[in-house]
Design a protein around this motif. Sequence first.
Motif, PDB file in Angstrom:
ATOM      1  N   PHE A   7       0.637  -1.227  -0.084  1.00  0.00           N
ATOM      2  CA  PHE A   7      -0.015   0.100   0.204  1.00  0.00           C
ATOM      3  C   PHE A   7       0.863   1.049  -0.136  1.00  0.00           C
ATOM      4  O   PHE A   7       0.608   2.181  -0.698  1.00  0.00           O
ATOM      5  N   ARG A   8       2.015   1.404   0.874  1.00  0.00           N
ATOM      6  CA  ARG A   8       2.888   2.280   0.875  1.00  0.00           C
ATOM      7  C   ARG A   8       3.494   2.583  -0.369  1.00  0.00           C
ATOM      8  O   ARG A   8       3.518   3.780  -0.910  1.00  0.00           O
ATOM      9  N   ARG A   9       3.924   1.543  -1.105  1.00  0.00           N
ATOM     10  CA  ARG A   9       4.655   1.938  -2.258  1.00  0.00           C
ATOM     11  C   ARG A   9       3.572   2.567  -3.536  1.00  0.00           C
ATOM     12  O   ARG A   9       4.097   3.311  -4.024  1.00  0.00           O
ATOM     13  N   MET A  10       2.711   1.908  -3.528  1.00  0.00           N
ATOM     14  CA  MET A  10       1.534   2.421  -4.385  1.00  0.00           C
ATOM     15  C   MET A  10       1.184   3.876  -3.962  1.00  0.00           C
ATOM     16  O   MET A  10       1.131   4.954  -4.939  1.00  0.00           O
ATOM     17  N   LEU A  11       0.908   4.282  -2.901  1.00  0.00           N
ATOM     18  CA  LEU A  11       0.529   5.604  -2.309  1.00  0.00           C
ATOM     19  C   LEU A  11       1.710   6.500  -2.452  1.00  0.00           C
ATOM     20  O   LEU A  11       1.744   7.670  -3.007  1.00  0.00           O
ATOM     21  N   GLU A  12       2.928   6.271  -2.429  1.00  0.00           N
ATOM     22  CA  GLU A  12       4.158   6.880  -2.707  1.00  0.00           C
ATOM     23  C   GLU A  12       4.394   7.369  -4.287  1.00  0.00           C
ATOM     24  O   GLU A  12       5.098   8.237  -4.554  1.00  0.00           O
ATOM     25  N   SER A  13       3.941   6.243  -5.010  1.00  0.00           N
ATOM     26  CA  SER A  13       4.170   6.429  -6.412  1.00  0.00           C
ATOM     27  C   SER A  13       3.188   7.503  -7.004  1.00  0.00           C
ATOM     28  O   SER A  13       2.331   7.870  -6.372  1.00  0.00           O
ATOM     29  N   GLU A  14       3.729   8.050  -8.281  1.00  0.00           N
ATOM     30  CA  GLU A  14       2.992   9.072  -8.841  1.00  0.00           C
ATOM     31  C   GLU A  14       1.836   8.439  -9.962  1.00  0.00           C
ATOM     32  O   GLU A  14       1.271   9.055 -10.718  1.00  0.00           O
ATOM     33  N   GLU A  15       2.017   7.224  -9.798  1.00  0.00           N
ATOM     34  CA  GLU A  15       1.142   6.471 -10.999  1.00  0.00           C
ATOM     35  C   GLU A  15      -0.344   6.368 -10.602  1.00  0.00           C
ATOM     36  O   GLU A  15      -0.925   6.490  -9.311  1.00  0.00           O
ATOM     37  N   SER A  16      -1.171   6.058 -11.741  1.00  0.00           N
ATOM     38  CA  SER A  16      -2.600   6.105 -11.465  1.00  0.00           C
ATOM     39  C   SER A  16      -3.014   4.512 -11.448  1.00  0.00           C
ATOM     40  O   SER A  16      -2.783   3.904 -12.363  1.00  0.00           O
ATOM     41  N   PHE A  17      -3.773   4.074 -10.518  1.00  0.00           N
ATOM     42  CA  PHE A  17      -3.923   2.562 -10.694  1.00  0.00           C
ATOM     43  C   PHE A  17      -5.594   2.518 -10.740  1.00  0.00           C
ATOM     44  O   PHE A  17      -6.319   2.885 -10.109  1.00  0.00           O
ATOM     45  N   GLU A  18      -5.949   2.101 -12.024  1.00  0.00           N
ATOM     46  CA  GLU A  18      -7.596   2.266 -12.501  1.00  0.00           C
ATOM     47  C   GLU A  18      -7.625   0.546 -12.498  1.00  0.00           C
ATOM     48  O   GLU A  18      -8.828   0.310 -12.356  1.00  0.00           O
ATOM     49  N   GLN A  19      -6.789  -0.342 -12.874  1.00  0.00           N
ATOM     50  CA  GLN A  19      -7.434  -1.548 -13.227  1.00  0.00           C
ATOM     51  C   GLN A  19      -6.482  -2.478 -12.323  1.00  0.00           C
ATOM     52  O   GLN A  19      -5.120  -2.141 -12.076  1.00  0.00           O
ATOM     53  N   VAL A  20      -6.930  -3.856 -12.137  1.00  0.00           N
ATOM     54  CA  VAL A  20      -6.037  -4.755 -11.251  1.00  0.00           C
ATOM     55  C   VAL A  20      -4.760  -5.178 -11.963  1.00  0.00           C
ATOM     56  O   VAL A  20      -3.660  -5.094 -11.171  1.00  0.00           O
ATOM     57  N   LYS A  21      -4.730  -4.968 -13.193  1.00  0.00           N
ATOM     58  CA  LYS A  21      -3.592  -5.343 -14.013  1.00  0.00           C
ATOM     59  C   LYS A  21      -2.428  -4.333 -13.708  1.00  0.00           C
ATOM     60  O   LYS A  21      -1.298  -4.521 -13.739  1.00  0.00           O
ATOM     61  N   ASP A  22      -2.974  -3.116 -13.501  1.00  0.00           N
ATOM     62  CA  ASP A  22      -1.850  -1.963 -13.209  1.00  0.00           C
ATOM     63  C   ASP A  22      -1.284  -2.231 -12.069  1.00  0.00           C
ATOM     64  O   ASP A  22       0.141  -2.044 -11.804  1.00  0.00           O
ATOM     65  N   VAL A  23      -1.933  -2.771 -10.881  1.00  0.00           N
ATOM     66  CA  VAL A  23      -1.442  -3.185  -9.699  1.00  0.00           C
ATOM     67  C   VAL A  23      -0.158  -4.301  -9.966  1.00  0.00           C
ATOM     68  O   VAL A  23       0.875  -4.342  -9.463  1.00  0.00           O
ATOM     69  N   THR A  24      -1.018  -5.497 -10.531  1.00  0.00           N
ATOM     70  CA  THR A  24      -0.045  -6.433 -10.924  1.00  0.00           C
ATOM     71  C   THR A  24       1.392  -6.003 -11.500  1.00  0.00           C
ATOM     72  O   THR A  24       2.432  -6.306 -11.244  1.00  0.00           O
ATOM     73  N   ARG A  25       1.300  -5.123 -12.451  1.00  0.00           N
ATOM     74  CA  ARG A  25       2.538  -4.746 -13.334  1.00  0.00           C
ATOM     75  C   ARG A  25       3.294  -3.918 -12.420  1.00  0.00           C
ATOM     76  O   ARG A  25       4.646  -4.072 -12.072  1.00  0.00           O
ATOM     77  N   PHE A  26       2.753  -3.115 -11.523  1.00  0.00           N
ATOM     78  CA  PHE A  26       3.455  -2.143 -10.600  1.00  0.00           C
ATOM     79  C   PHE A  26       4.299  -2.999  -9.597  1.00  0.00           C
ATOM     80  O   PHE A  26       5.404  -2.583  -9.193  1.00  0.00           O
ATOM     81  N   LEU A  27       3.788  -3.764  -9.106  1.00  0.00           N
ATOM     82  CA  LEU A  27       4.475  -4.697  -8.178  1.00  0.00           C
ATOM     83  C   LEU A  27       5.222  -5.793  -8.569  1.00  0.00           C
ATOM     84  O   LEU A  27       5.858  -6.809  -8.152  1.00  0.00           O
ATOM     85  N   SER A  28       5.422  -5.888 -10.074  1.00  0.00           N
ATOM     86  CA  SER A  28       6.449  -6.743 -10.795  1.00  0.00           C
ATOM     87  C   SER A  28       5.983  -8.170 -10.618  1.00  0.00           C
ATOM     88  O   SER A  28       6.921  -9.034 -10.279  1.00  0.00           O
ATOM     89  N   ARG A  29       4.875  -8.479 -10.565  1.00  0.00           N
ATOM     90  CA  ARG A  29       4.205 -10.036 -10.531  1.00  0.00           C
ATOM     91  C   ARG A  29       4.289 -10.593 -12.007  1.00  0.00           C
ATOM     92  O   ARG A  29       3.627  -9.773 -12.796  1.00  0.00           O
ATOM     93  N   SER A  30       4.706 -11.686 -12.108  1.00  0.00           N
ATOM     94  CA  SER A  30       4.517 -12.166 -13.485  1.00  0.00           C
ATOM     95  C   SER A  30       2.928 -12.551 -13.999  1.00  0.00           C
ATOM     96  O   SER A  30       2.573 -12.482 -15.057  1.00  0.00           O
ATOM     97  N   THR A  31       2.305 -13.002 -12.612  1.00  0.00           N
ATOM     98  CA  THR A  31       0.757 -13.142 -12.912  1.00  0.00           C
ATOM     99  C   THR A  31       0.035 -12.397 -11.890  1.00  0.00           C
ATOM    100  O   THR A  31       0.635 -12.164 -10.925  1.00  0.00           O
TER     101      THR A  31
END
Length: 696
Positions: free
Chosen positions: A446-470
């Motif tokens: 949560f902290r990493r997402m809030l500290e970033s300047e990215e906009s998270f609209e879809q679940v895939k945005d979270v997956t990509r940001f957290l560098s998950r393969s799936t």
Amino acid sequence: MPIPNNLTKQNVLDAIEYIEQNGVPDRNQSTKYDVVSDSGKKYPPKYVVAVANHLANKVDISGEEFTTIEANNFLKKLGILVESRQEKFELRITADSVISTDENFDIDNLNLGNNYKTLNTYFMKANGEKITRKYNKGERRNSNQTMPRIAFQIFERQIAALSREEKEEFPICQYSPKSEVIRGIYPSVERYKENRNTYEYLIYYYDEDRQFVIYCWNVFSTILFVQECLRRFGEPGDTFVLTYREKDRNEESSEKEADVLEKQEEKARELQNKYSKLLLDSKNIIFRGAPGTGKTYLAKEIATDIISNGYYDDYNLLSQEQKEQIEFVQFHPSYDYTDFVEGLRPVVNNDGSMGFELQDGVFKRFVEKARKNYEDSKKSQEVIEKETSAQEIMDEYFEEIINDEKKLKIKNGREFSISNIDEKNVYIEIESNKISNKLKLKVSEFRRMLESEESFEQVKDVTRFLSRSTGFQDDSYLLAIYKDIKEYNTSEKKVLTRENTLKPYIFIIDEINRGEISKIFGELFFSVDPGYRGSAGEVSTQYANLHDEVEKKFYIPENLYIIGTMNDIDRSVDSFDFAMRRRFRFVEIKADERLEMLDSLGEEKKKDAIRRMTALNEAISADEELNENYHIGASYFLKLKHLEFEDLWTDYLCPLLQDYVRGMYDEKGRMENFAKAYGYVKTQAGEEDDTTEDQG
């Protein structure tokens, strides 16, 4: 859009290989910076990042979405060597104009000064006479403060003659036409902080002990102040000249550390305890000496002196917030790395089973607190005012949502609630999911997402940001809570800020020699070294592979100080680790150095106590088998608040001295000699003096 978060160091290395094979188009050549590859070849940083983005995300090669400075900072964070071609620029300030040879200079954006380093500054009179800075002892030759210091040096008399109101309304800085004008020349740091509670200031001394204190941050932050001095006090044609260049790799952090050292020097002038400056200078001190010399009390007194900036010497008078800047532990033979740094601890899982969880030890928790303050202090007030701490947002949000028992929904409409939160995890319950109705989400994500300047609209945005393969099940719930936090934070009901004043943090280790040092500190021997404070002393801890952020390394910041205490006669002194010895400054506290602690006994009793203690210690020194390490310290005599001198001898001093001489020749004679020196008198004539008998 900013540089994508999914770019890795390997993407950059692949980009360099791609460029080596395909070359750099003329339009993408750099004139100021170079990425230096392992082979020694040099490439434009912005183009390297653009190619890395192309290879990782299958987009066109374009660097229009980010600046050169953003590209440089991104590459430096990955450990890629970026060199500046060190072009020098000249800034000339007159009463009517500010002109720079740097085409990127913008008087309406003085925050750019964060990226530059002062090379030289001087004042040119209209008649051609050149005046340079007369440096004080210990003052750095070229810093962000050099130009305003010359202005004070030249116009000291005129500025001193201003009224208090004129001084406090004196313009100092305006970062942009829309930002506030920062004002004020103050007579002390305390007065300055009443108006602007920040670490961003300079102190100019004049008339021996008088001060001018003004706001000062980057190389451009006092342009307005200097120009105002020219307008009020200068002659037509007078000019300040500043020569500067862009900062090199790692130069910014080393410059901030130098600022810290300067602030320590200034602060040391105001402290009361003579040992406080030794600690600030040395970072690590061990007070050694005989038992009862008040070493532990002295450690707390020094910590109080430094934390209160010389205002208190009694720990109990500190505020709760100030007390949090001090930590106290006592080592013992069973103390180990998991207590001190980090280790696996048993926990009860959601299903009732037992498991293990990585938890920080007392030293690491304290270091992280100091490190956060240190890193915040390096940011300008303007940056701090724009930022809201993600941790503070989460603390406020989760406290309210748990109390309200609010229901949230993921994208498919499934409801869930947050049941609990701790330092590591957010626990949620999903009533409609009969198979897996409980889930544990990481606070750090949560902290990493809030500290970033990215906009998270879809679940895939979270997956990509957290560098998950799936995608993970967690990602849907992370997104739902993230969106609710963002909505909560933009409401008008919460306005959160955090200060950026640099604070000292002091860690006290009592009886430091009683623990097995190598077992307790582990790999932190390196980071504890005063010469390796800050990022220069980064290490990976033993459990680094279990951290949420595996690549994050541990270091001890410049604002953390360590005090240890040890008794010289303790047998464990002989086994004290030599690698740790050279990282501490050892200061001996003699038995007669802390006599002021006896003031509470009253004048007559204090005088008698000192007389007896001195005579007893002289007898101990005269014993051929003993020396001053066996002296009796003043703290033993504090017991006289509740005891008589005879009771102090029979119940405390005699048993201690018997331990000293046990097994030596003529124990009884030695003890009689000590009793006589102390002035112990038998209660009845002819009574056998059992305190001097050989009890061995």
